[in-house]
Design an enzyme around this catalytic site. Sequence first.
Site, mmCIF file in Angstrom:
data_model
loop_
_atom_site.group_PDB
_atom_site.id
_atom_site.type_symbol
_atom_site.label_atom_id
_atom_site.label_comp_id
_atom_site.label_asym_id
_atom_site.label_seq_id
_atom_site.Cartn_x
_atom_site.Cartn_y
_atom_site.Cartn_z
ATOM 1 N N SER A 140 20.841 -8.139 -34.310
ATOM 2 C CA SER A 140 20.487 -6.612 -35.377
ATOM 3 C C SER A 140 21.490 -6.631 -36.190
ATOM 4 C CB SER A 140 19.978 -5.610 -34.509
ATOM 5 O OG SER A 140 19.924 -5.261 -35.628
ATOM 6 N N TYR A 153 22.329 0.494 -28.563
ATOM 7 C CA TYR A 153 21.911 -0.450 -28.847
ATOM 8 C C TYR A 153 22.852 -0.814 -29.968
ATOM 9 C CZ TYR A 153 17.906 -2.839 -31.684
ATOM 10 O OH TYR A 153 17.331 -5.068 -32.029
HETATM 11 P P1 NDP Z 1 8.929 -5.723 -29.073
HETATM 12 O O1 NDP Z 1 9.450 -5.035 -28.509
HETATM 13 O O2 NDP Z 1 7.447 -5.599 -29.588
HETATM 14 O O3 NDP Z 1 8.819 -7.630 -27.666
HETATM 15 C C1 NDP Z 1 10.250 -7.139 -26.487
HETATM 16 C C2 NDP Z 1 9.768 -8.548 -26.050
HETATM 17 O O4 NDP Z 1 10.831 -8.590 -24.817
HETATM 18 C C3 NDP Z 1 8.937 -8.813 -25.114
HETATM 19 O O5 NDP Z 1 8.167 -9.881 -25.035
HETATM 20 C C4 NDP Z 1 9.383 -7.622 -23.960
HETATM 21 O O6 NDP Z 1 7.726 -8.147 -22.537
HETATM 22 C C5 NDP Z 1 10.506 -8.171 -23.439
HETATM 23 N N1 NDP Z 1 11.645 -7.794 -22.799
HETATM 24 C C6 NDP Z 1 11.844 -6.326 -22.803
HETATM 25 N N2 NDP Z 1 12.113 -6.470 -21.747
HETATM 26 C C7 NDP Z 1 13.251 -7.870 -21.177
HETATM 27 C C8 NDP Z 1 13.038 -8.026 -19.648
HETATM 28 N N3 NDP Z 1 13.933 -6.848 -18.442
HETATM 29 N N4 NDP Z 1 12.664 -8.713 -19.104
HETATM 30 C C9 NDP Z 1 12.070 -9.878 -20.545
HETATM 31 N N5 NDP Z 1 11.683 -9.412 -20.749
HETATM 32 C C10 NDP Z 1 11.594 -8.638 -21.470
HETATM 33 O O7 NDP Z 1 10.826 -6.279 -29.916
HETATM 34 P P2 NDP Z 1 10.959 -7.230 -31.415
HETATM 35 O O8 NDP Z 1 10.008 -8.178 -31.121
HETATM 36 O O9 NDP Z 1 10.010 -6.607 -31.817
HETATM 37 O O10 NDP Z 1 12.068 -7.421 -30.689
HETATM 38 C C11 NDP Z 1 12.379 -9.042 -30.181
HETATM 39 C C12 NDP Z 1 13.868 -8.766 -30.083
HETATM 40 O O11 NDP Z 1 14.477 -8.860 -31.667
HETATM 41 C C13 NDP Z 1 14.807 -7.695 -29.732
HETATM 42 O O12 NDP Z 1 16.351 -8.346 -29.052
HETATM 43 C C14 NDP Z 1 15.188 -6.809 -30.445
HETATM 44 O O13 NDP Z 1 16.035 -5.386 -30.155
HETATM 45 C C15 NDP Z 1 15.375 -7.659 -32.035
HETATM 46 N N6 NDP Z 1 15.355 -6.929 -33.151
HETATM 47 C C16 NDP Z 1 13.978 -6.557 -33.684
HETATM 48 C C17 NDP Z 1 13.709 -5.923 -34.536
HETATM 49 C C18 NDP Z 1 12.849 -5.378 -35.084
HETATM 50 O O14 NDP Z 1 12.739 -5.113 -35.920
HETATM 51 N N7 NDP Z 1 11.293 -5.769 -34.602
HETATM 52 C C19 NDP Z 1 15.060 -5.955 -35.782
HETATM 53 C C20 NDP Z 1 16.476 -6.454 -35.215
HETATM 54 C C21 NDP Z 1 16.717 -7.080 -34.028
HETATM 55 P P3 NDP Z 1 7.536 -7.291 -22.135
HETATM 56 O O15 NDP Z 1 6.058 -6.215 -22.594
HETATM 57 O O16 NDP Z 1 6.528 -8.273 -21.120
HETATM 58 O O17 NDP Z 1 8.150 -6.524 -21.112
#
Ligand code: NDP
Length: 241
Positions: A140, A153
């Site tokens: 990020s 984070y």
């Molecule tokens: P979302 O919250 O939309 O999706 C997160 C995903 O991660 C879901 O599929 C969730 O599955 C899964 N997940 C969370 N915890 C676990 C776990 N312990 N084991 C397996 N799966 C897990 O997030 P984003 O798509 O926005 O983010 C994706 C990545 O991008 C993250 O690493 C985030 O930090 C990073 N990011 C996002 C930004 C943004 O602006 N959106 C900016 C910068 C970085 P389930 O629902 O089944 O738990």
Amino acid sequence: MDDGAPRGSALVTGASRGIGAAIAKVLAADGWPVGVNYRADRGGAQAVVEQIEGAGGRAVALGADVTDPRASHELFEAMESHFDRPVLALVNNAGINRDDLCDDWSAVLDTDLTAAFRLIRRALRTMLRARSGRIVNISSVVGLRANPGQANYAAAKAGLIALTKTAAVEVARRGVTINAVAPGWIETEMTSEVPKELLEAVPARRAGTPAEVAACVRFLTSPEAGYITAAVLTVDGGLAA
Ligand code: NDP
């Protein structure tokens, strides 16, 4: 991967929605059989699998909480038995944020950093043997510049960048690349509560899309990106500049 067609399979963690789902779809479009990992959202992961299959690709939904120390082993076993190919691409995308809650330090570090370390270690066993592999870690911009209220984070995402660079240098001679992608503000469930006025701080004056992040991951996993390793690619509309 020399003729462009992937010889292995690709595992994307946290791919039931958002950025991970977009990444799973573009990797499948490039010919990777894809493991669509999820923790709780089975329906979301299954929908991603159906979209991939509908477009002529191969995918499987794999439930596992990546913070469970057994998850890396179980996910790789499941991938290899389902696709009968080695896992030659890993995208550490699963992530959570818990802003303003100091007691969630461990949950954020476990999900966003420690789980990635375990999965990288497991993936390298296969990739080093194959002398081929692509690992992309979703960090990020918060790992590069301060964002008040996100100390846990930010620490996890900065740690992921340091892990990326060090691991990449360790294996660079063996045909494996490890890179980080650092998104800024991307429209997903994670950012659904962020006040839209904050977009004023983004030079592009808009949020990014999961597809724009996925396009970078697609490039970094492609044969053309073979000389790019230990890099951090920002996808942030200029936010980190
Ligand atoms: P979302 O919250 O939309 O999706 C997160 C995903 O991660 C879901 O599929 C969730 O599955 C899964 N997940 C969370 N915890 C676990 C776990 N312990 N084991 C397996 N799966 C897990 O997030 P984003 O798509 O926005 O983010 C994706 C990545 O991008 C993250 O690493 C985030 O930090 C990073 N990011 C996002 C930004 C943004 O602006 N959106 C900016 C910068 C970085 P389930 O629902 O089944 O738990």
